[in-house]
Design an enzyme around this catalytic site. Structure first.
Site, PDB file in Angstrom:
ATOM      1  CE  LYS A 181      -0.439   2.222   1.699  1.00  0.00           C
ATOM      2  NZ  LYS A 181      -1.218   1.571   0.954  1.00  0.00           N
ATOM      3  CG  ASP A 210       2.159   6.105   4.688  1.00  0.00           C
ATOM      4  OD1 ASP A 210       3.098   5.963   3.941  1.00  0.00           O
ATOM      5  OD2 ASP A 210       1.464   6.815   4.459  1.00  0.00           O
ATOM      6  CG  HIS A 211       6.291   2.714   1.823  1.00  0.00           C
ATOM      7  ND1 HIS A 211       5.009   2.138   1.532  1.00  0.00           N
ATOM      8  CD2 HIS A 211       6.925   3.222   0.919  1.00  0.00           C
ATOM      9  CE1 HIS A 211       4.981   2.664   0.219  1.00  0.00           C
ATOM     10  NE2 HIS A 211       6.144   3.065  -0.087  1.00  0.00           N
ATOM     11  CG  HIS A 273       1.429   6.359   0.252  1.00  0.00           C
ATOM     12  ND1 HIS A 273       1.978   5.724   1.481  1.00  0.00           N
ATOM     13  CD2 HIS A 273       1.599   5.418  -0.647  1.00  0.00           C
ATOM     14  CE1 HIS A 273       2.160   4.504   1.415  1.00  0.00           C
ATOM     15  NE2 HIS A 273       1.694   4.018   0.257  1.00  0.00           N
TER      16      HIS A 273
END
Length: 540
Positions: A181, A210-211, A273
Site C-alpha cells: 500500500k 495490508d500487514h 487498515h
C-alpha cells in the site's frame, strides 16, 4: 478468570518486548524454494520489516534450502555491502543474530544496482536470476516484492514483462507479485493501477499486502464471531448500539515527512487498515475460510457504504494536525517542524470518520473510526458497544448501569475483553462493571508470529485469503475519495489543532456526539491492557 492479573503472569511470555527463551515459537509451514526479488531493498520497509521477517523464517526452518533473496535498488553497492547493511538493520530493528545462523542467511542475500525506470535493467535482472538459479529445481519460482512508491509499479510490471519474467508454465514455475500500500491515492488512480497490473498479470498472481491482515488477533475476529454461538446472535443492529475502532500512535512522522505530507492519515490508515477492520467486524459469515469466499464478503460490506455527500462529510468527519507537546514527559516537535514538511502544511495527521453499513444486519448502527499520530498512547482496538438493557432495574439503587462492551485489542497487547455488570458484595443491590479478559499469548503459551512472516509465507504458498482483491481496493477508495474531495474544497480547521500527547483535536468529539456517543479515553483504554495490577471490577 482470576480476580487479578499481574505482570508475573506474562514473564514467561515477554521480556522487554521480545519472547523469553522459555516461550515456544510459532512454527510456520515450510515453503517451496523460490527467488524473492525485493525492489526498493535499501528502503525503510525492507530494513525494518522484510529482512527481519525473512531472517526469522530462515532461523525457524521455514525456508527451503533453494530460497534466495535478491535486493534491487539504485544504491551502487556490492553483495557484501548489502549483506552488512541488512545485518545492521537486523540488529537495529529485531535482535542480534547468532553468528552461524546469520552466515547461513547471508549466503541467501545478493544485490543488483538498477534504475527501476530503465527498461534495460530488467534484462540484467533476468540474467542475474538465471545465474542464481543455475541447476536449481526451484529457479523458475519468482516472488517480486514491490517495496516502492505506487507510481513505480507500472514501470516494474512493464520491465518484468519485456524481460520475459512474467510468464508461467512450460517448466517455468510460478510468478507472483506483492504490492505494498498505498494502492493508488484515490479511486481513479486505483482503477488505473489495477488496469496496468491486469494487463500483464492474472489477478491470481497479484498479492496486495495490508500487514494488518497478517496479525493473528485480526484473523481471530472471524474465529471469535463465527465460532461462538454466545456472541454471533448478538452481532447485529438488534443488540449493538455502535462500534468504535481506534488506531492511535505515539510515534510521529519521523523521517517520512516527504511521503507523509503527500498522503495524510485518511489515505495512510483509514483507506486501508481501518476499513479492513470494519469489513471483518461487519461481514457476513463466508461459506468457507478460503480466499474467494472471505474476500467476497468483505467487498459486500464496502459496497454497502454509500458515498458521502459534502454535507455528510462536514457532519460525520473530523481532521487534525499535531503541534508540539509532550509524550511520557519528553518534548516532541510539531508536525510542521519536521524536515520535508511545509511550514503551512494542511495535511492531516488525525482523522475521524463515522461510517454507515447500509444493510439488513447493520442498518442504523454507526461505525466510528479514528486514527492519529503523536497521540497519548499506542492503542489499536475494536470496541463493540452493546445496547443498554431495556429497563434499568438496578438504576434505582445504583444510579446507572453501564452497557456491556466487547473489546478486541491489538495494541498494546493482543487480547479480548468482555465487560458486564455484577453485584458488589454486601447489603443492598449495588452493581459494578467487571471484566473477563483473554490474552492471546498467555492462553496459547507461544510467541505470536510477526504479520509480515505470515503474509510472506502465504504469498509463497499461493494463499490469497489475507490479501486484498482488485475490486476490494476500488470499493475502499469509493468510500474514501468523496471525503478527500470534500476536504479539499473546504478550509481545514485551523491547523495545528491538537497537542502531541493528547487524545486528538476537540473537533473530533462532535463526530460521535451527534448520535449521543463519546470516544473512549485513549489513556484509559491503553491502561486496561497493560497495568501492573488489574482489579476484577471497577465501580460504575
Amino acid at each position: 478468570m482470576t480476580a487479578y492479573r499481574t505482570k508475573d503472569a506474562r514473564r514467561a511470555r515477554i521480556v522487554h518486548g521480545r519472547a523469553d527463551e522459555g516461550c515456544p515459537k510459532f512454527r510456520h509451514p515450510k515453503v517451496d524454494g523460490c527467488a524473492m526479488v525485493i525492489f526498493g531493498a535499501s528502503g525503510d520497509l525492507a530494513r525494518r520489516k522484510l529482512i527481519p521477517a525473512l531472517y526469522r523464517l530462515h532461523r525457524d526452518g521455514a525456508l527451503d534450502p533453494c530460497f534466495s533473496i535478491l535486493g534491487v535498488s539504485r544504491s551502487d553497492i556490492s553483495d557484501d555491502e548489502f549483506r552488512r547493511a541488512m545485518r545492521d538493520a537486523l540488529e537495529e530493528f529485531d535482535a542480534r543474530p547468532e553468528e552461524r545462523e546469520w552466515d547461513a542467511f547471508a549466503r541467501r542475500l545478493t544485490y543488483l544496482s538498477a534504475d527501476l525506470t530503465d527498461d534495460e535493467a530488467y534484462g540484467r535482472l533476468a540474467t542475474r536470476l538465471e545465474e542464481l538459479g543455475a541447476g536449481d529445481p526451484a529457479a523458475g519460482n519468482h516472488l517480486f516484492y514491490f517495496s516502492v512508491p505506487p507510481d513505480l509499479a507500472p514501470d516494474i510490471v512493464q520491465g518484468l514483462d519485456h524481460a520475459g519474467l512474467t510468464a508461467e508454465g512450460k517448466g517455468r514455475g510460478w510468478t507472483r507479485i506483492v504490492v505494498e500500500k498505498p494502492f493508488g491515492h484515490d479511486l481513479e488512480s486505483a482503477r488505473e493501477l489495477n488496469r496496468r497490473l491486469g494487463e500483464i498479470f492474472r489477478e491470481e498472481q497479484v498479492y496486495r499486502i495490508d500487514h494488518y491482515l497478517g496479525k493473528e488477533t485480526v484473523q481471530n475476529i472471524l474465529a471469535f464471531r463465527f465460532g461462538n454461538t454466545m456472541f454471533e446472535p448478538l452481532w447485529n443492529r438488534n443488540y449493538v448500539d455502535h462500534v468504535e475502532i481506534t488506531a492511535a500512535e505515539t510515534l510521529g512522522v519521523e523521517d517520512r515527512g516527504g511521503f507523509y505530507d503527500e498522503t495524510g492519515a485518511l489515505r495512510d490508515m483509514v483507506a486501508s487498515h481501518l476499513l479492513q477492520l470494519v469489513t471483518l467486524t461487519a461481514m457476513e459469515p463466508p461459506v468457507a475460510f478460503e480466499p474467494g469466499a472471505v474476500r467476497e464478503e468483505k467487498v459486500k460490506v464496502l459496497r454497502s457504504m454509500s458515498p458521502m455527500t459534502p454535507e455528510e462529510v462536514a457532519a460525520r468527519t473530523a481532521r487534525g494536525q499535531y503541534a508540539k507537546g509532550e509524550i511520557d514527559g519528553d518534548p516532541v516537535l510539531g508536525y510542521r517542524d519536521i524536515d520535508a514538511v511545509a511550514d503551512d502544511s494542511t495535511t492531516e495527521t488525525y482523522a475521524a470518520v463515522e461510517l454507515r453499513v447500509d444493510n439488513w444486519r447493520w442498518e442504523g448502527v454507526p461505525f466510528y473510526v479514528r486514527t492519529g499520530k503523536r497521540l497519548a498512547r499506542d492503542l489499536t482496538e475494536i470496541v463493540v458497544h452493546l445496547k443498554p438493557t431495556p429497563h434499568a432495574l438496578f438504576a434505582r439503587q445504583d444510579g446507572s448501569v453501564s452497557p456491556n462492551t466487547i473489546v478486541i485489542r491489538f495494541k498494546p497487547d493482543e487480547e479480548i475483553d468482555v465487560t458486564f455488570s455484577a453485584k458488589v458484595p454486601g447489603e443492598g443491590m449495588r452493581t459494578s462493571r467487571v471484566r473477563m479478559q483473554f490474552d492471546y499469548s498467555e492462553a496459547f503459551g507461544i510467541e505470536l508470529p510477526d504479520a509480515y512472516e505470515t503474509l510472506l509465507v502465504d504469498a509463497m504458498r499461493g494463499d490469497q485469503t489475507l490479501f486484498t482483491r482488485n475490486d476490494e481496493v476500488e470499493a475502499q477508495w469509493a468510500v474514501i475519495t468523496p471525503i478527500l474531495e470534500a476536504w479539499r474544497e473546504t478550509p481545514q480547521p485551523g491547523f495545528p489543532n491538537y497537542a502531541a500527547g493528547s487524545d486528538g483535536p476537540p473537533e473530533a468529539d462532535a463526530v460521535p456526539a451527534r448520535n449521543g456517543h463519546v470516544w473512549r479515553s485513549i489513556v484509559r483504554a491503553a491502561a486496561e491492557s497493560t497495568p501492573d495490577r488489574i482489579p476484577a471490577g471497577e465501580s460504575t
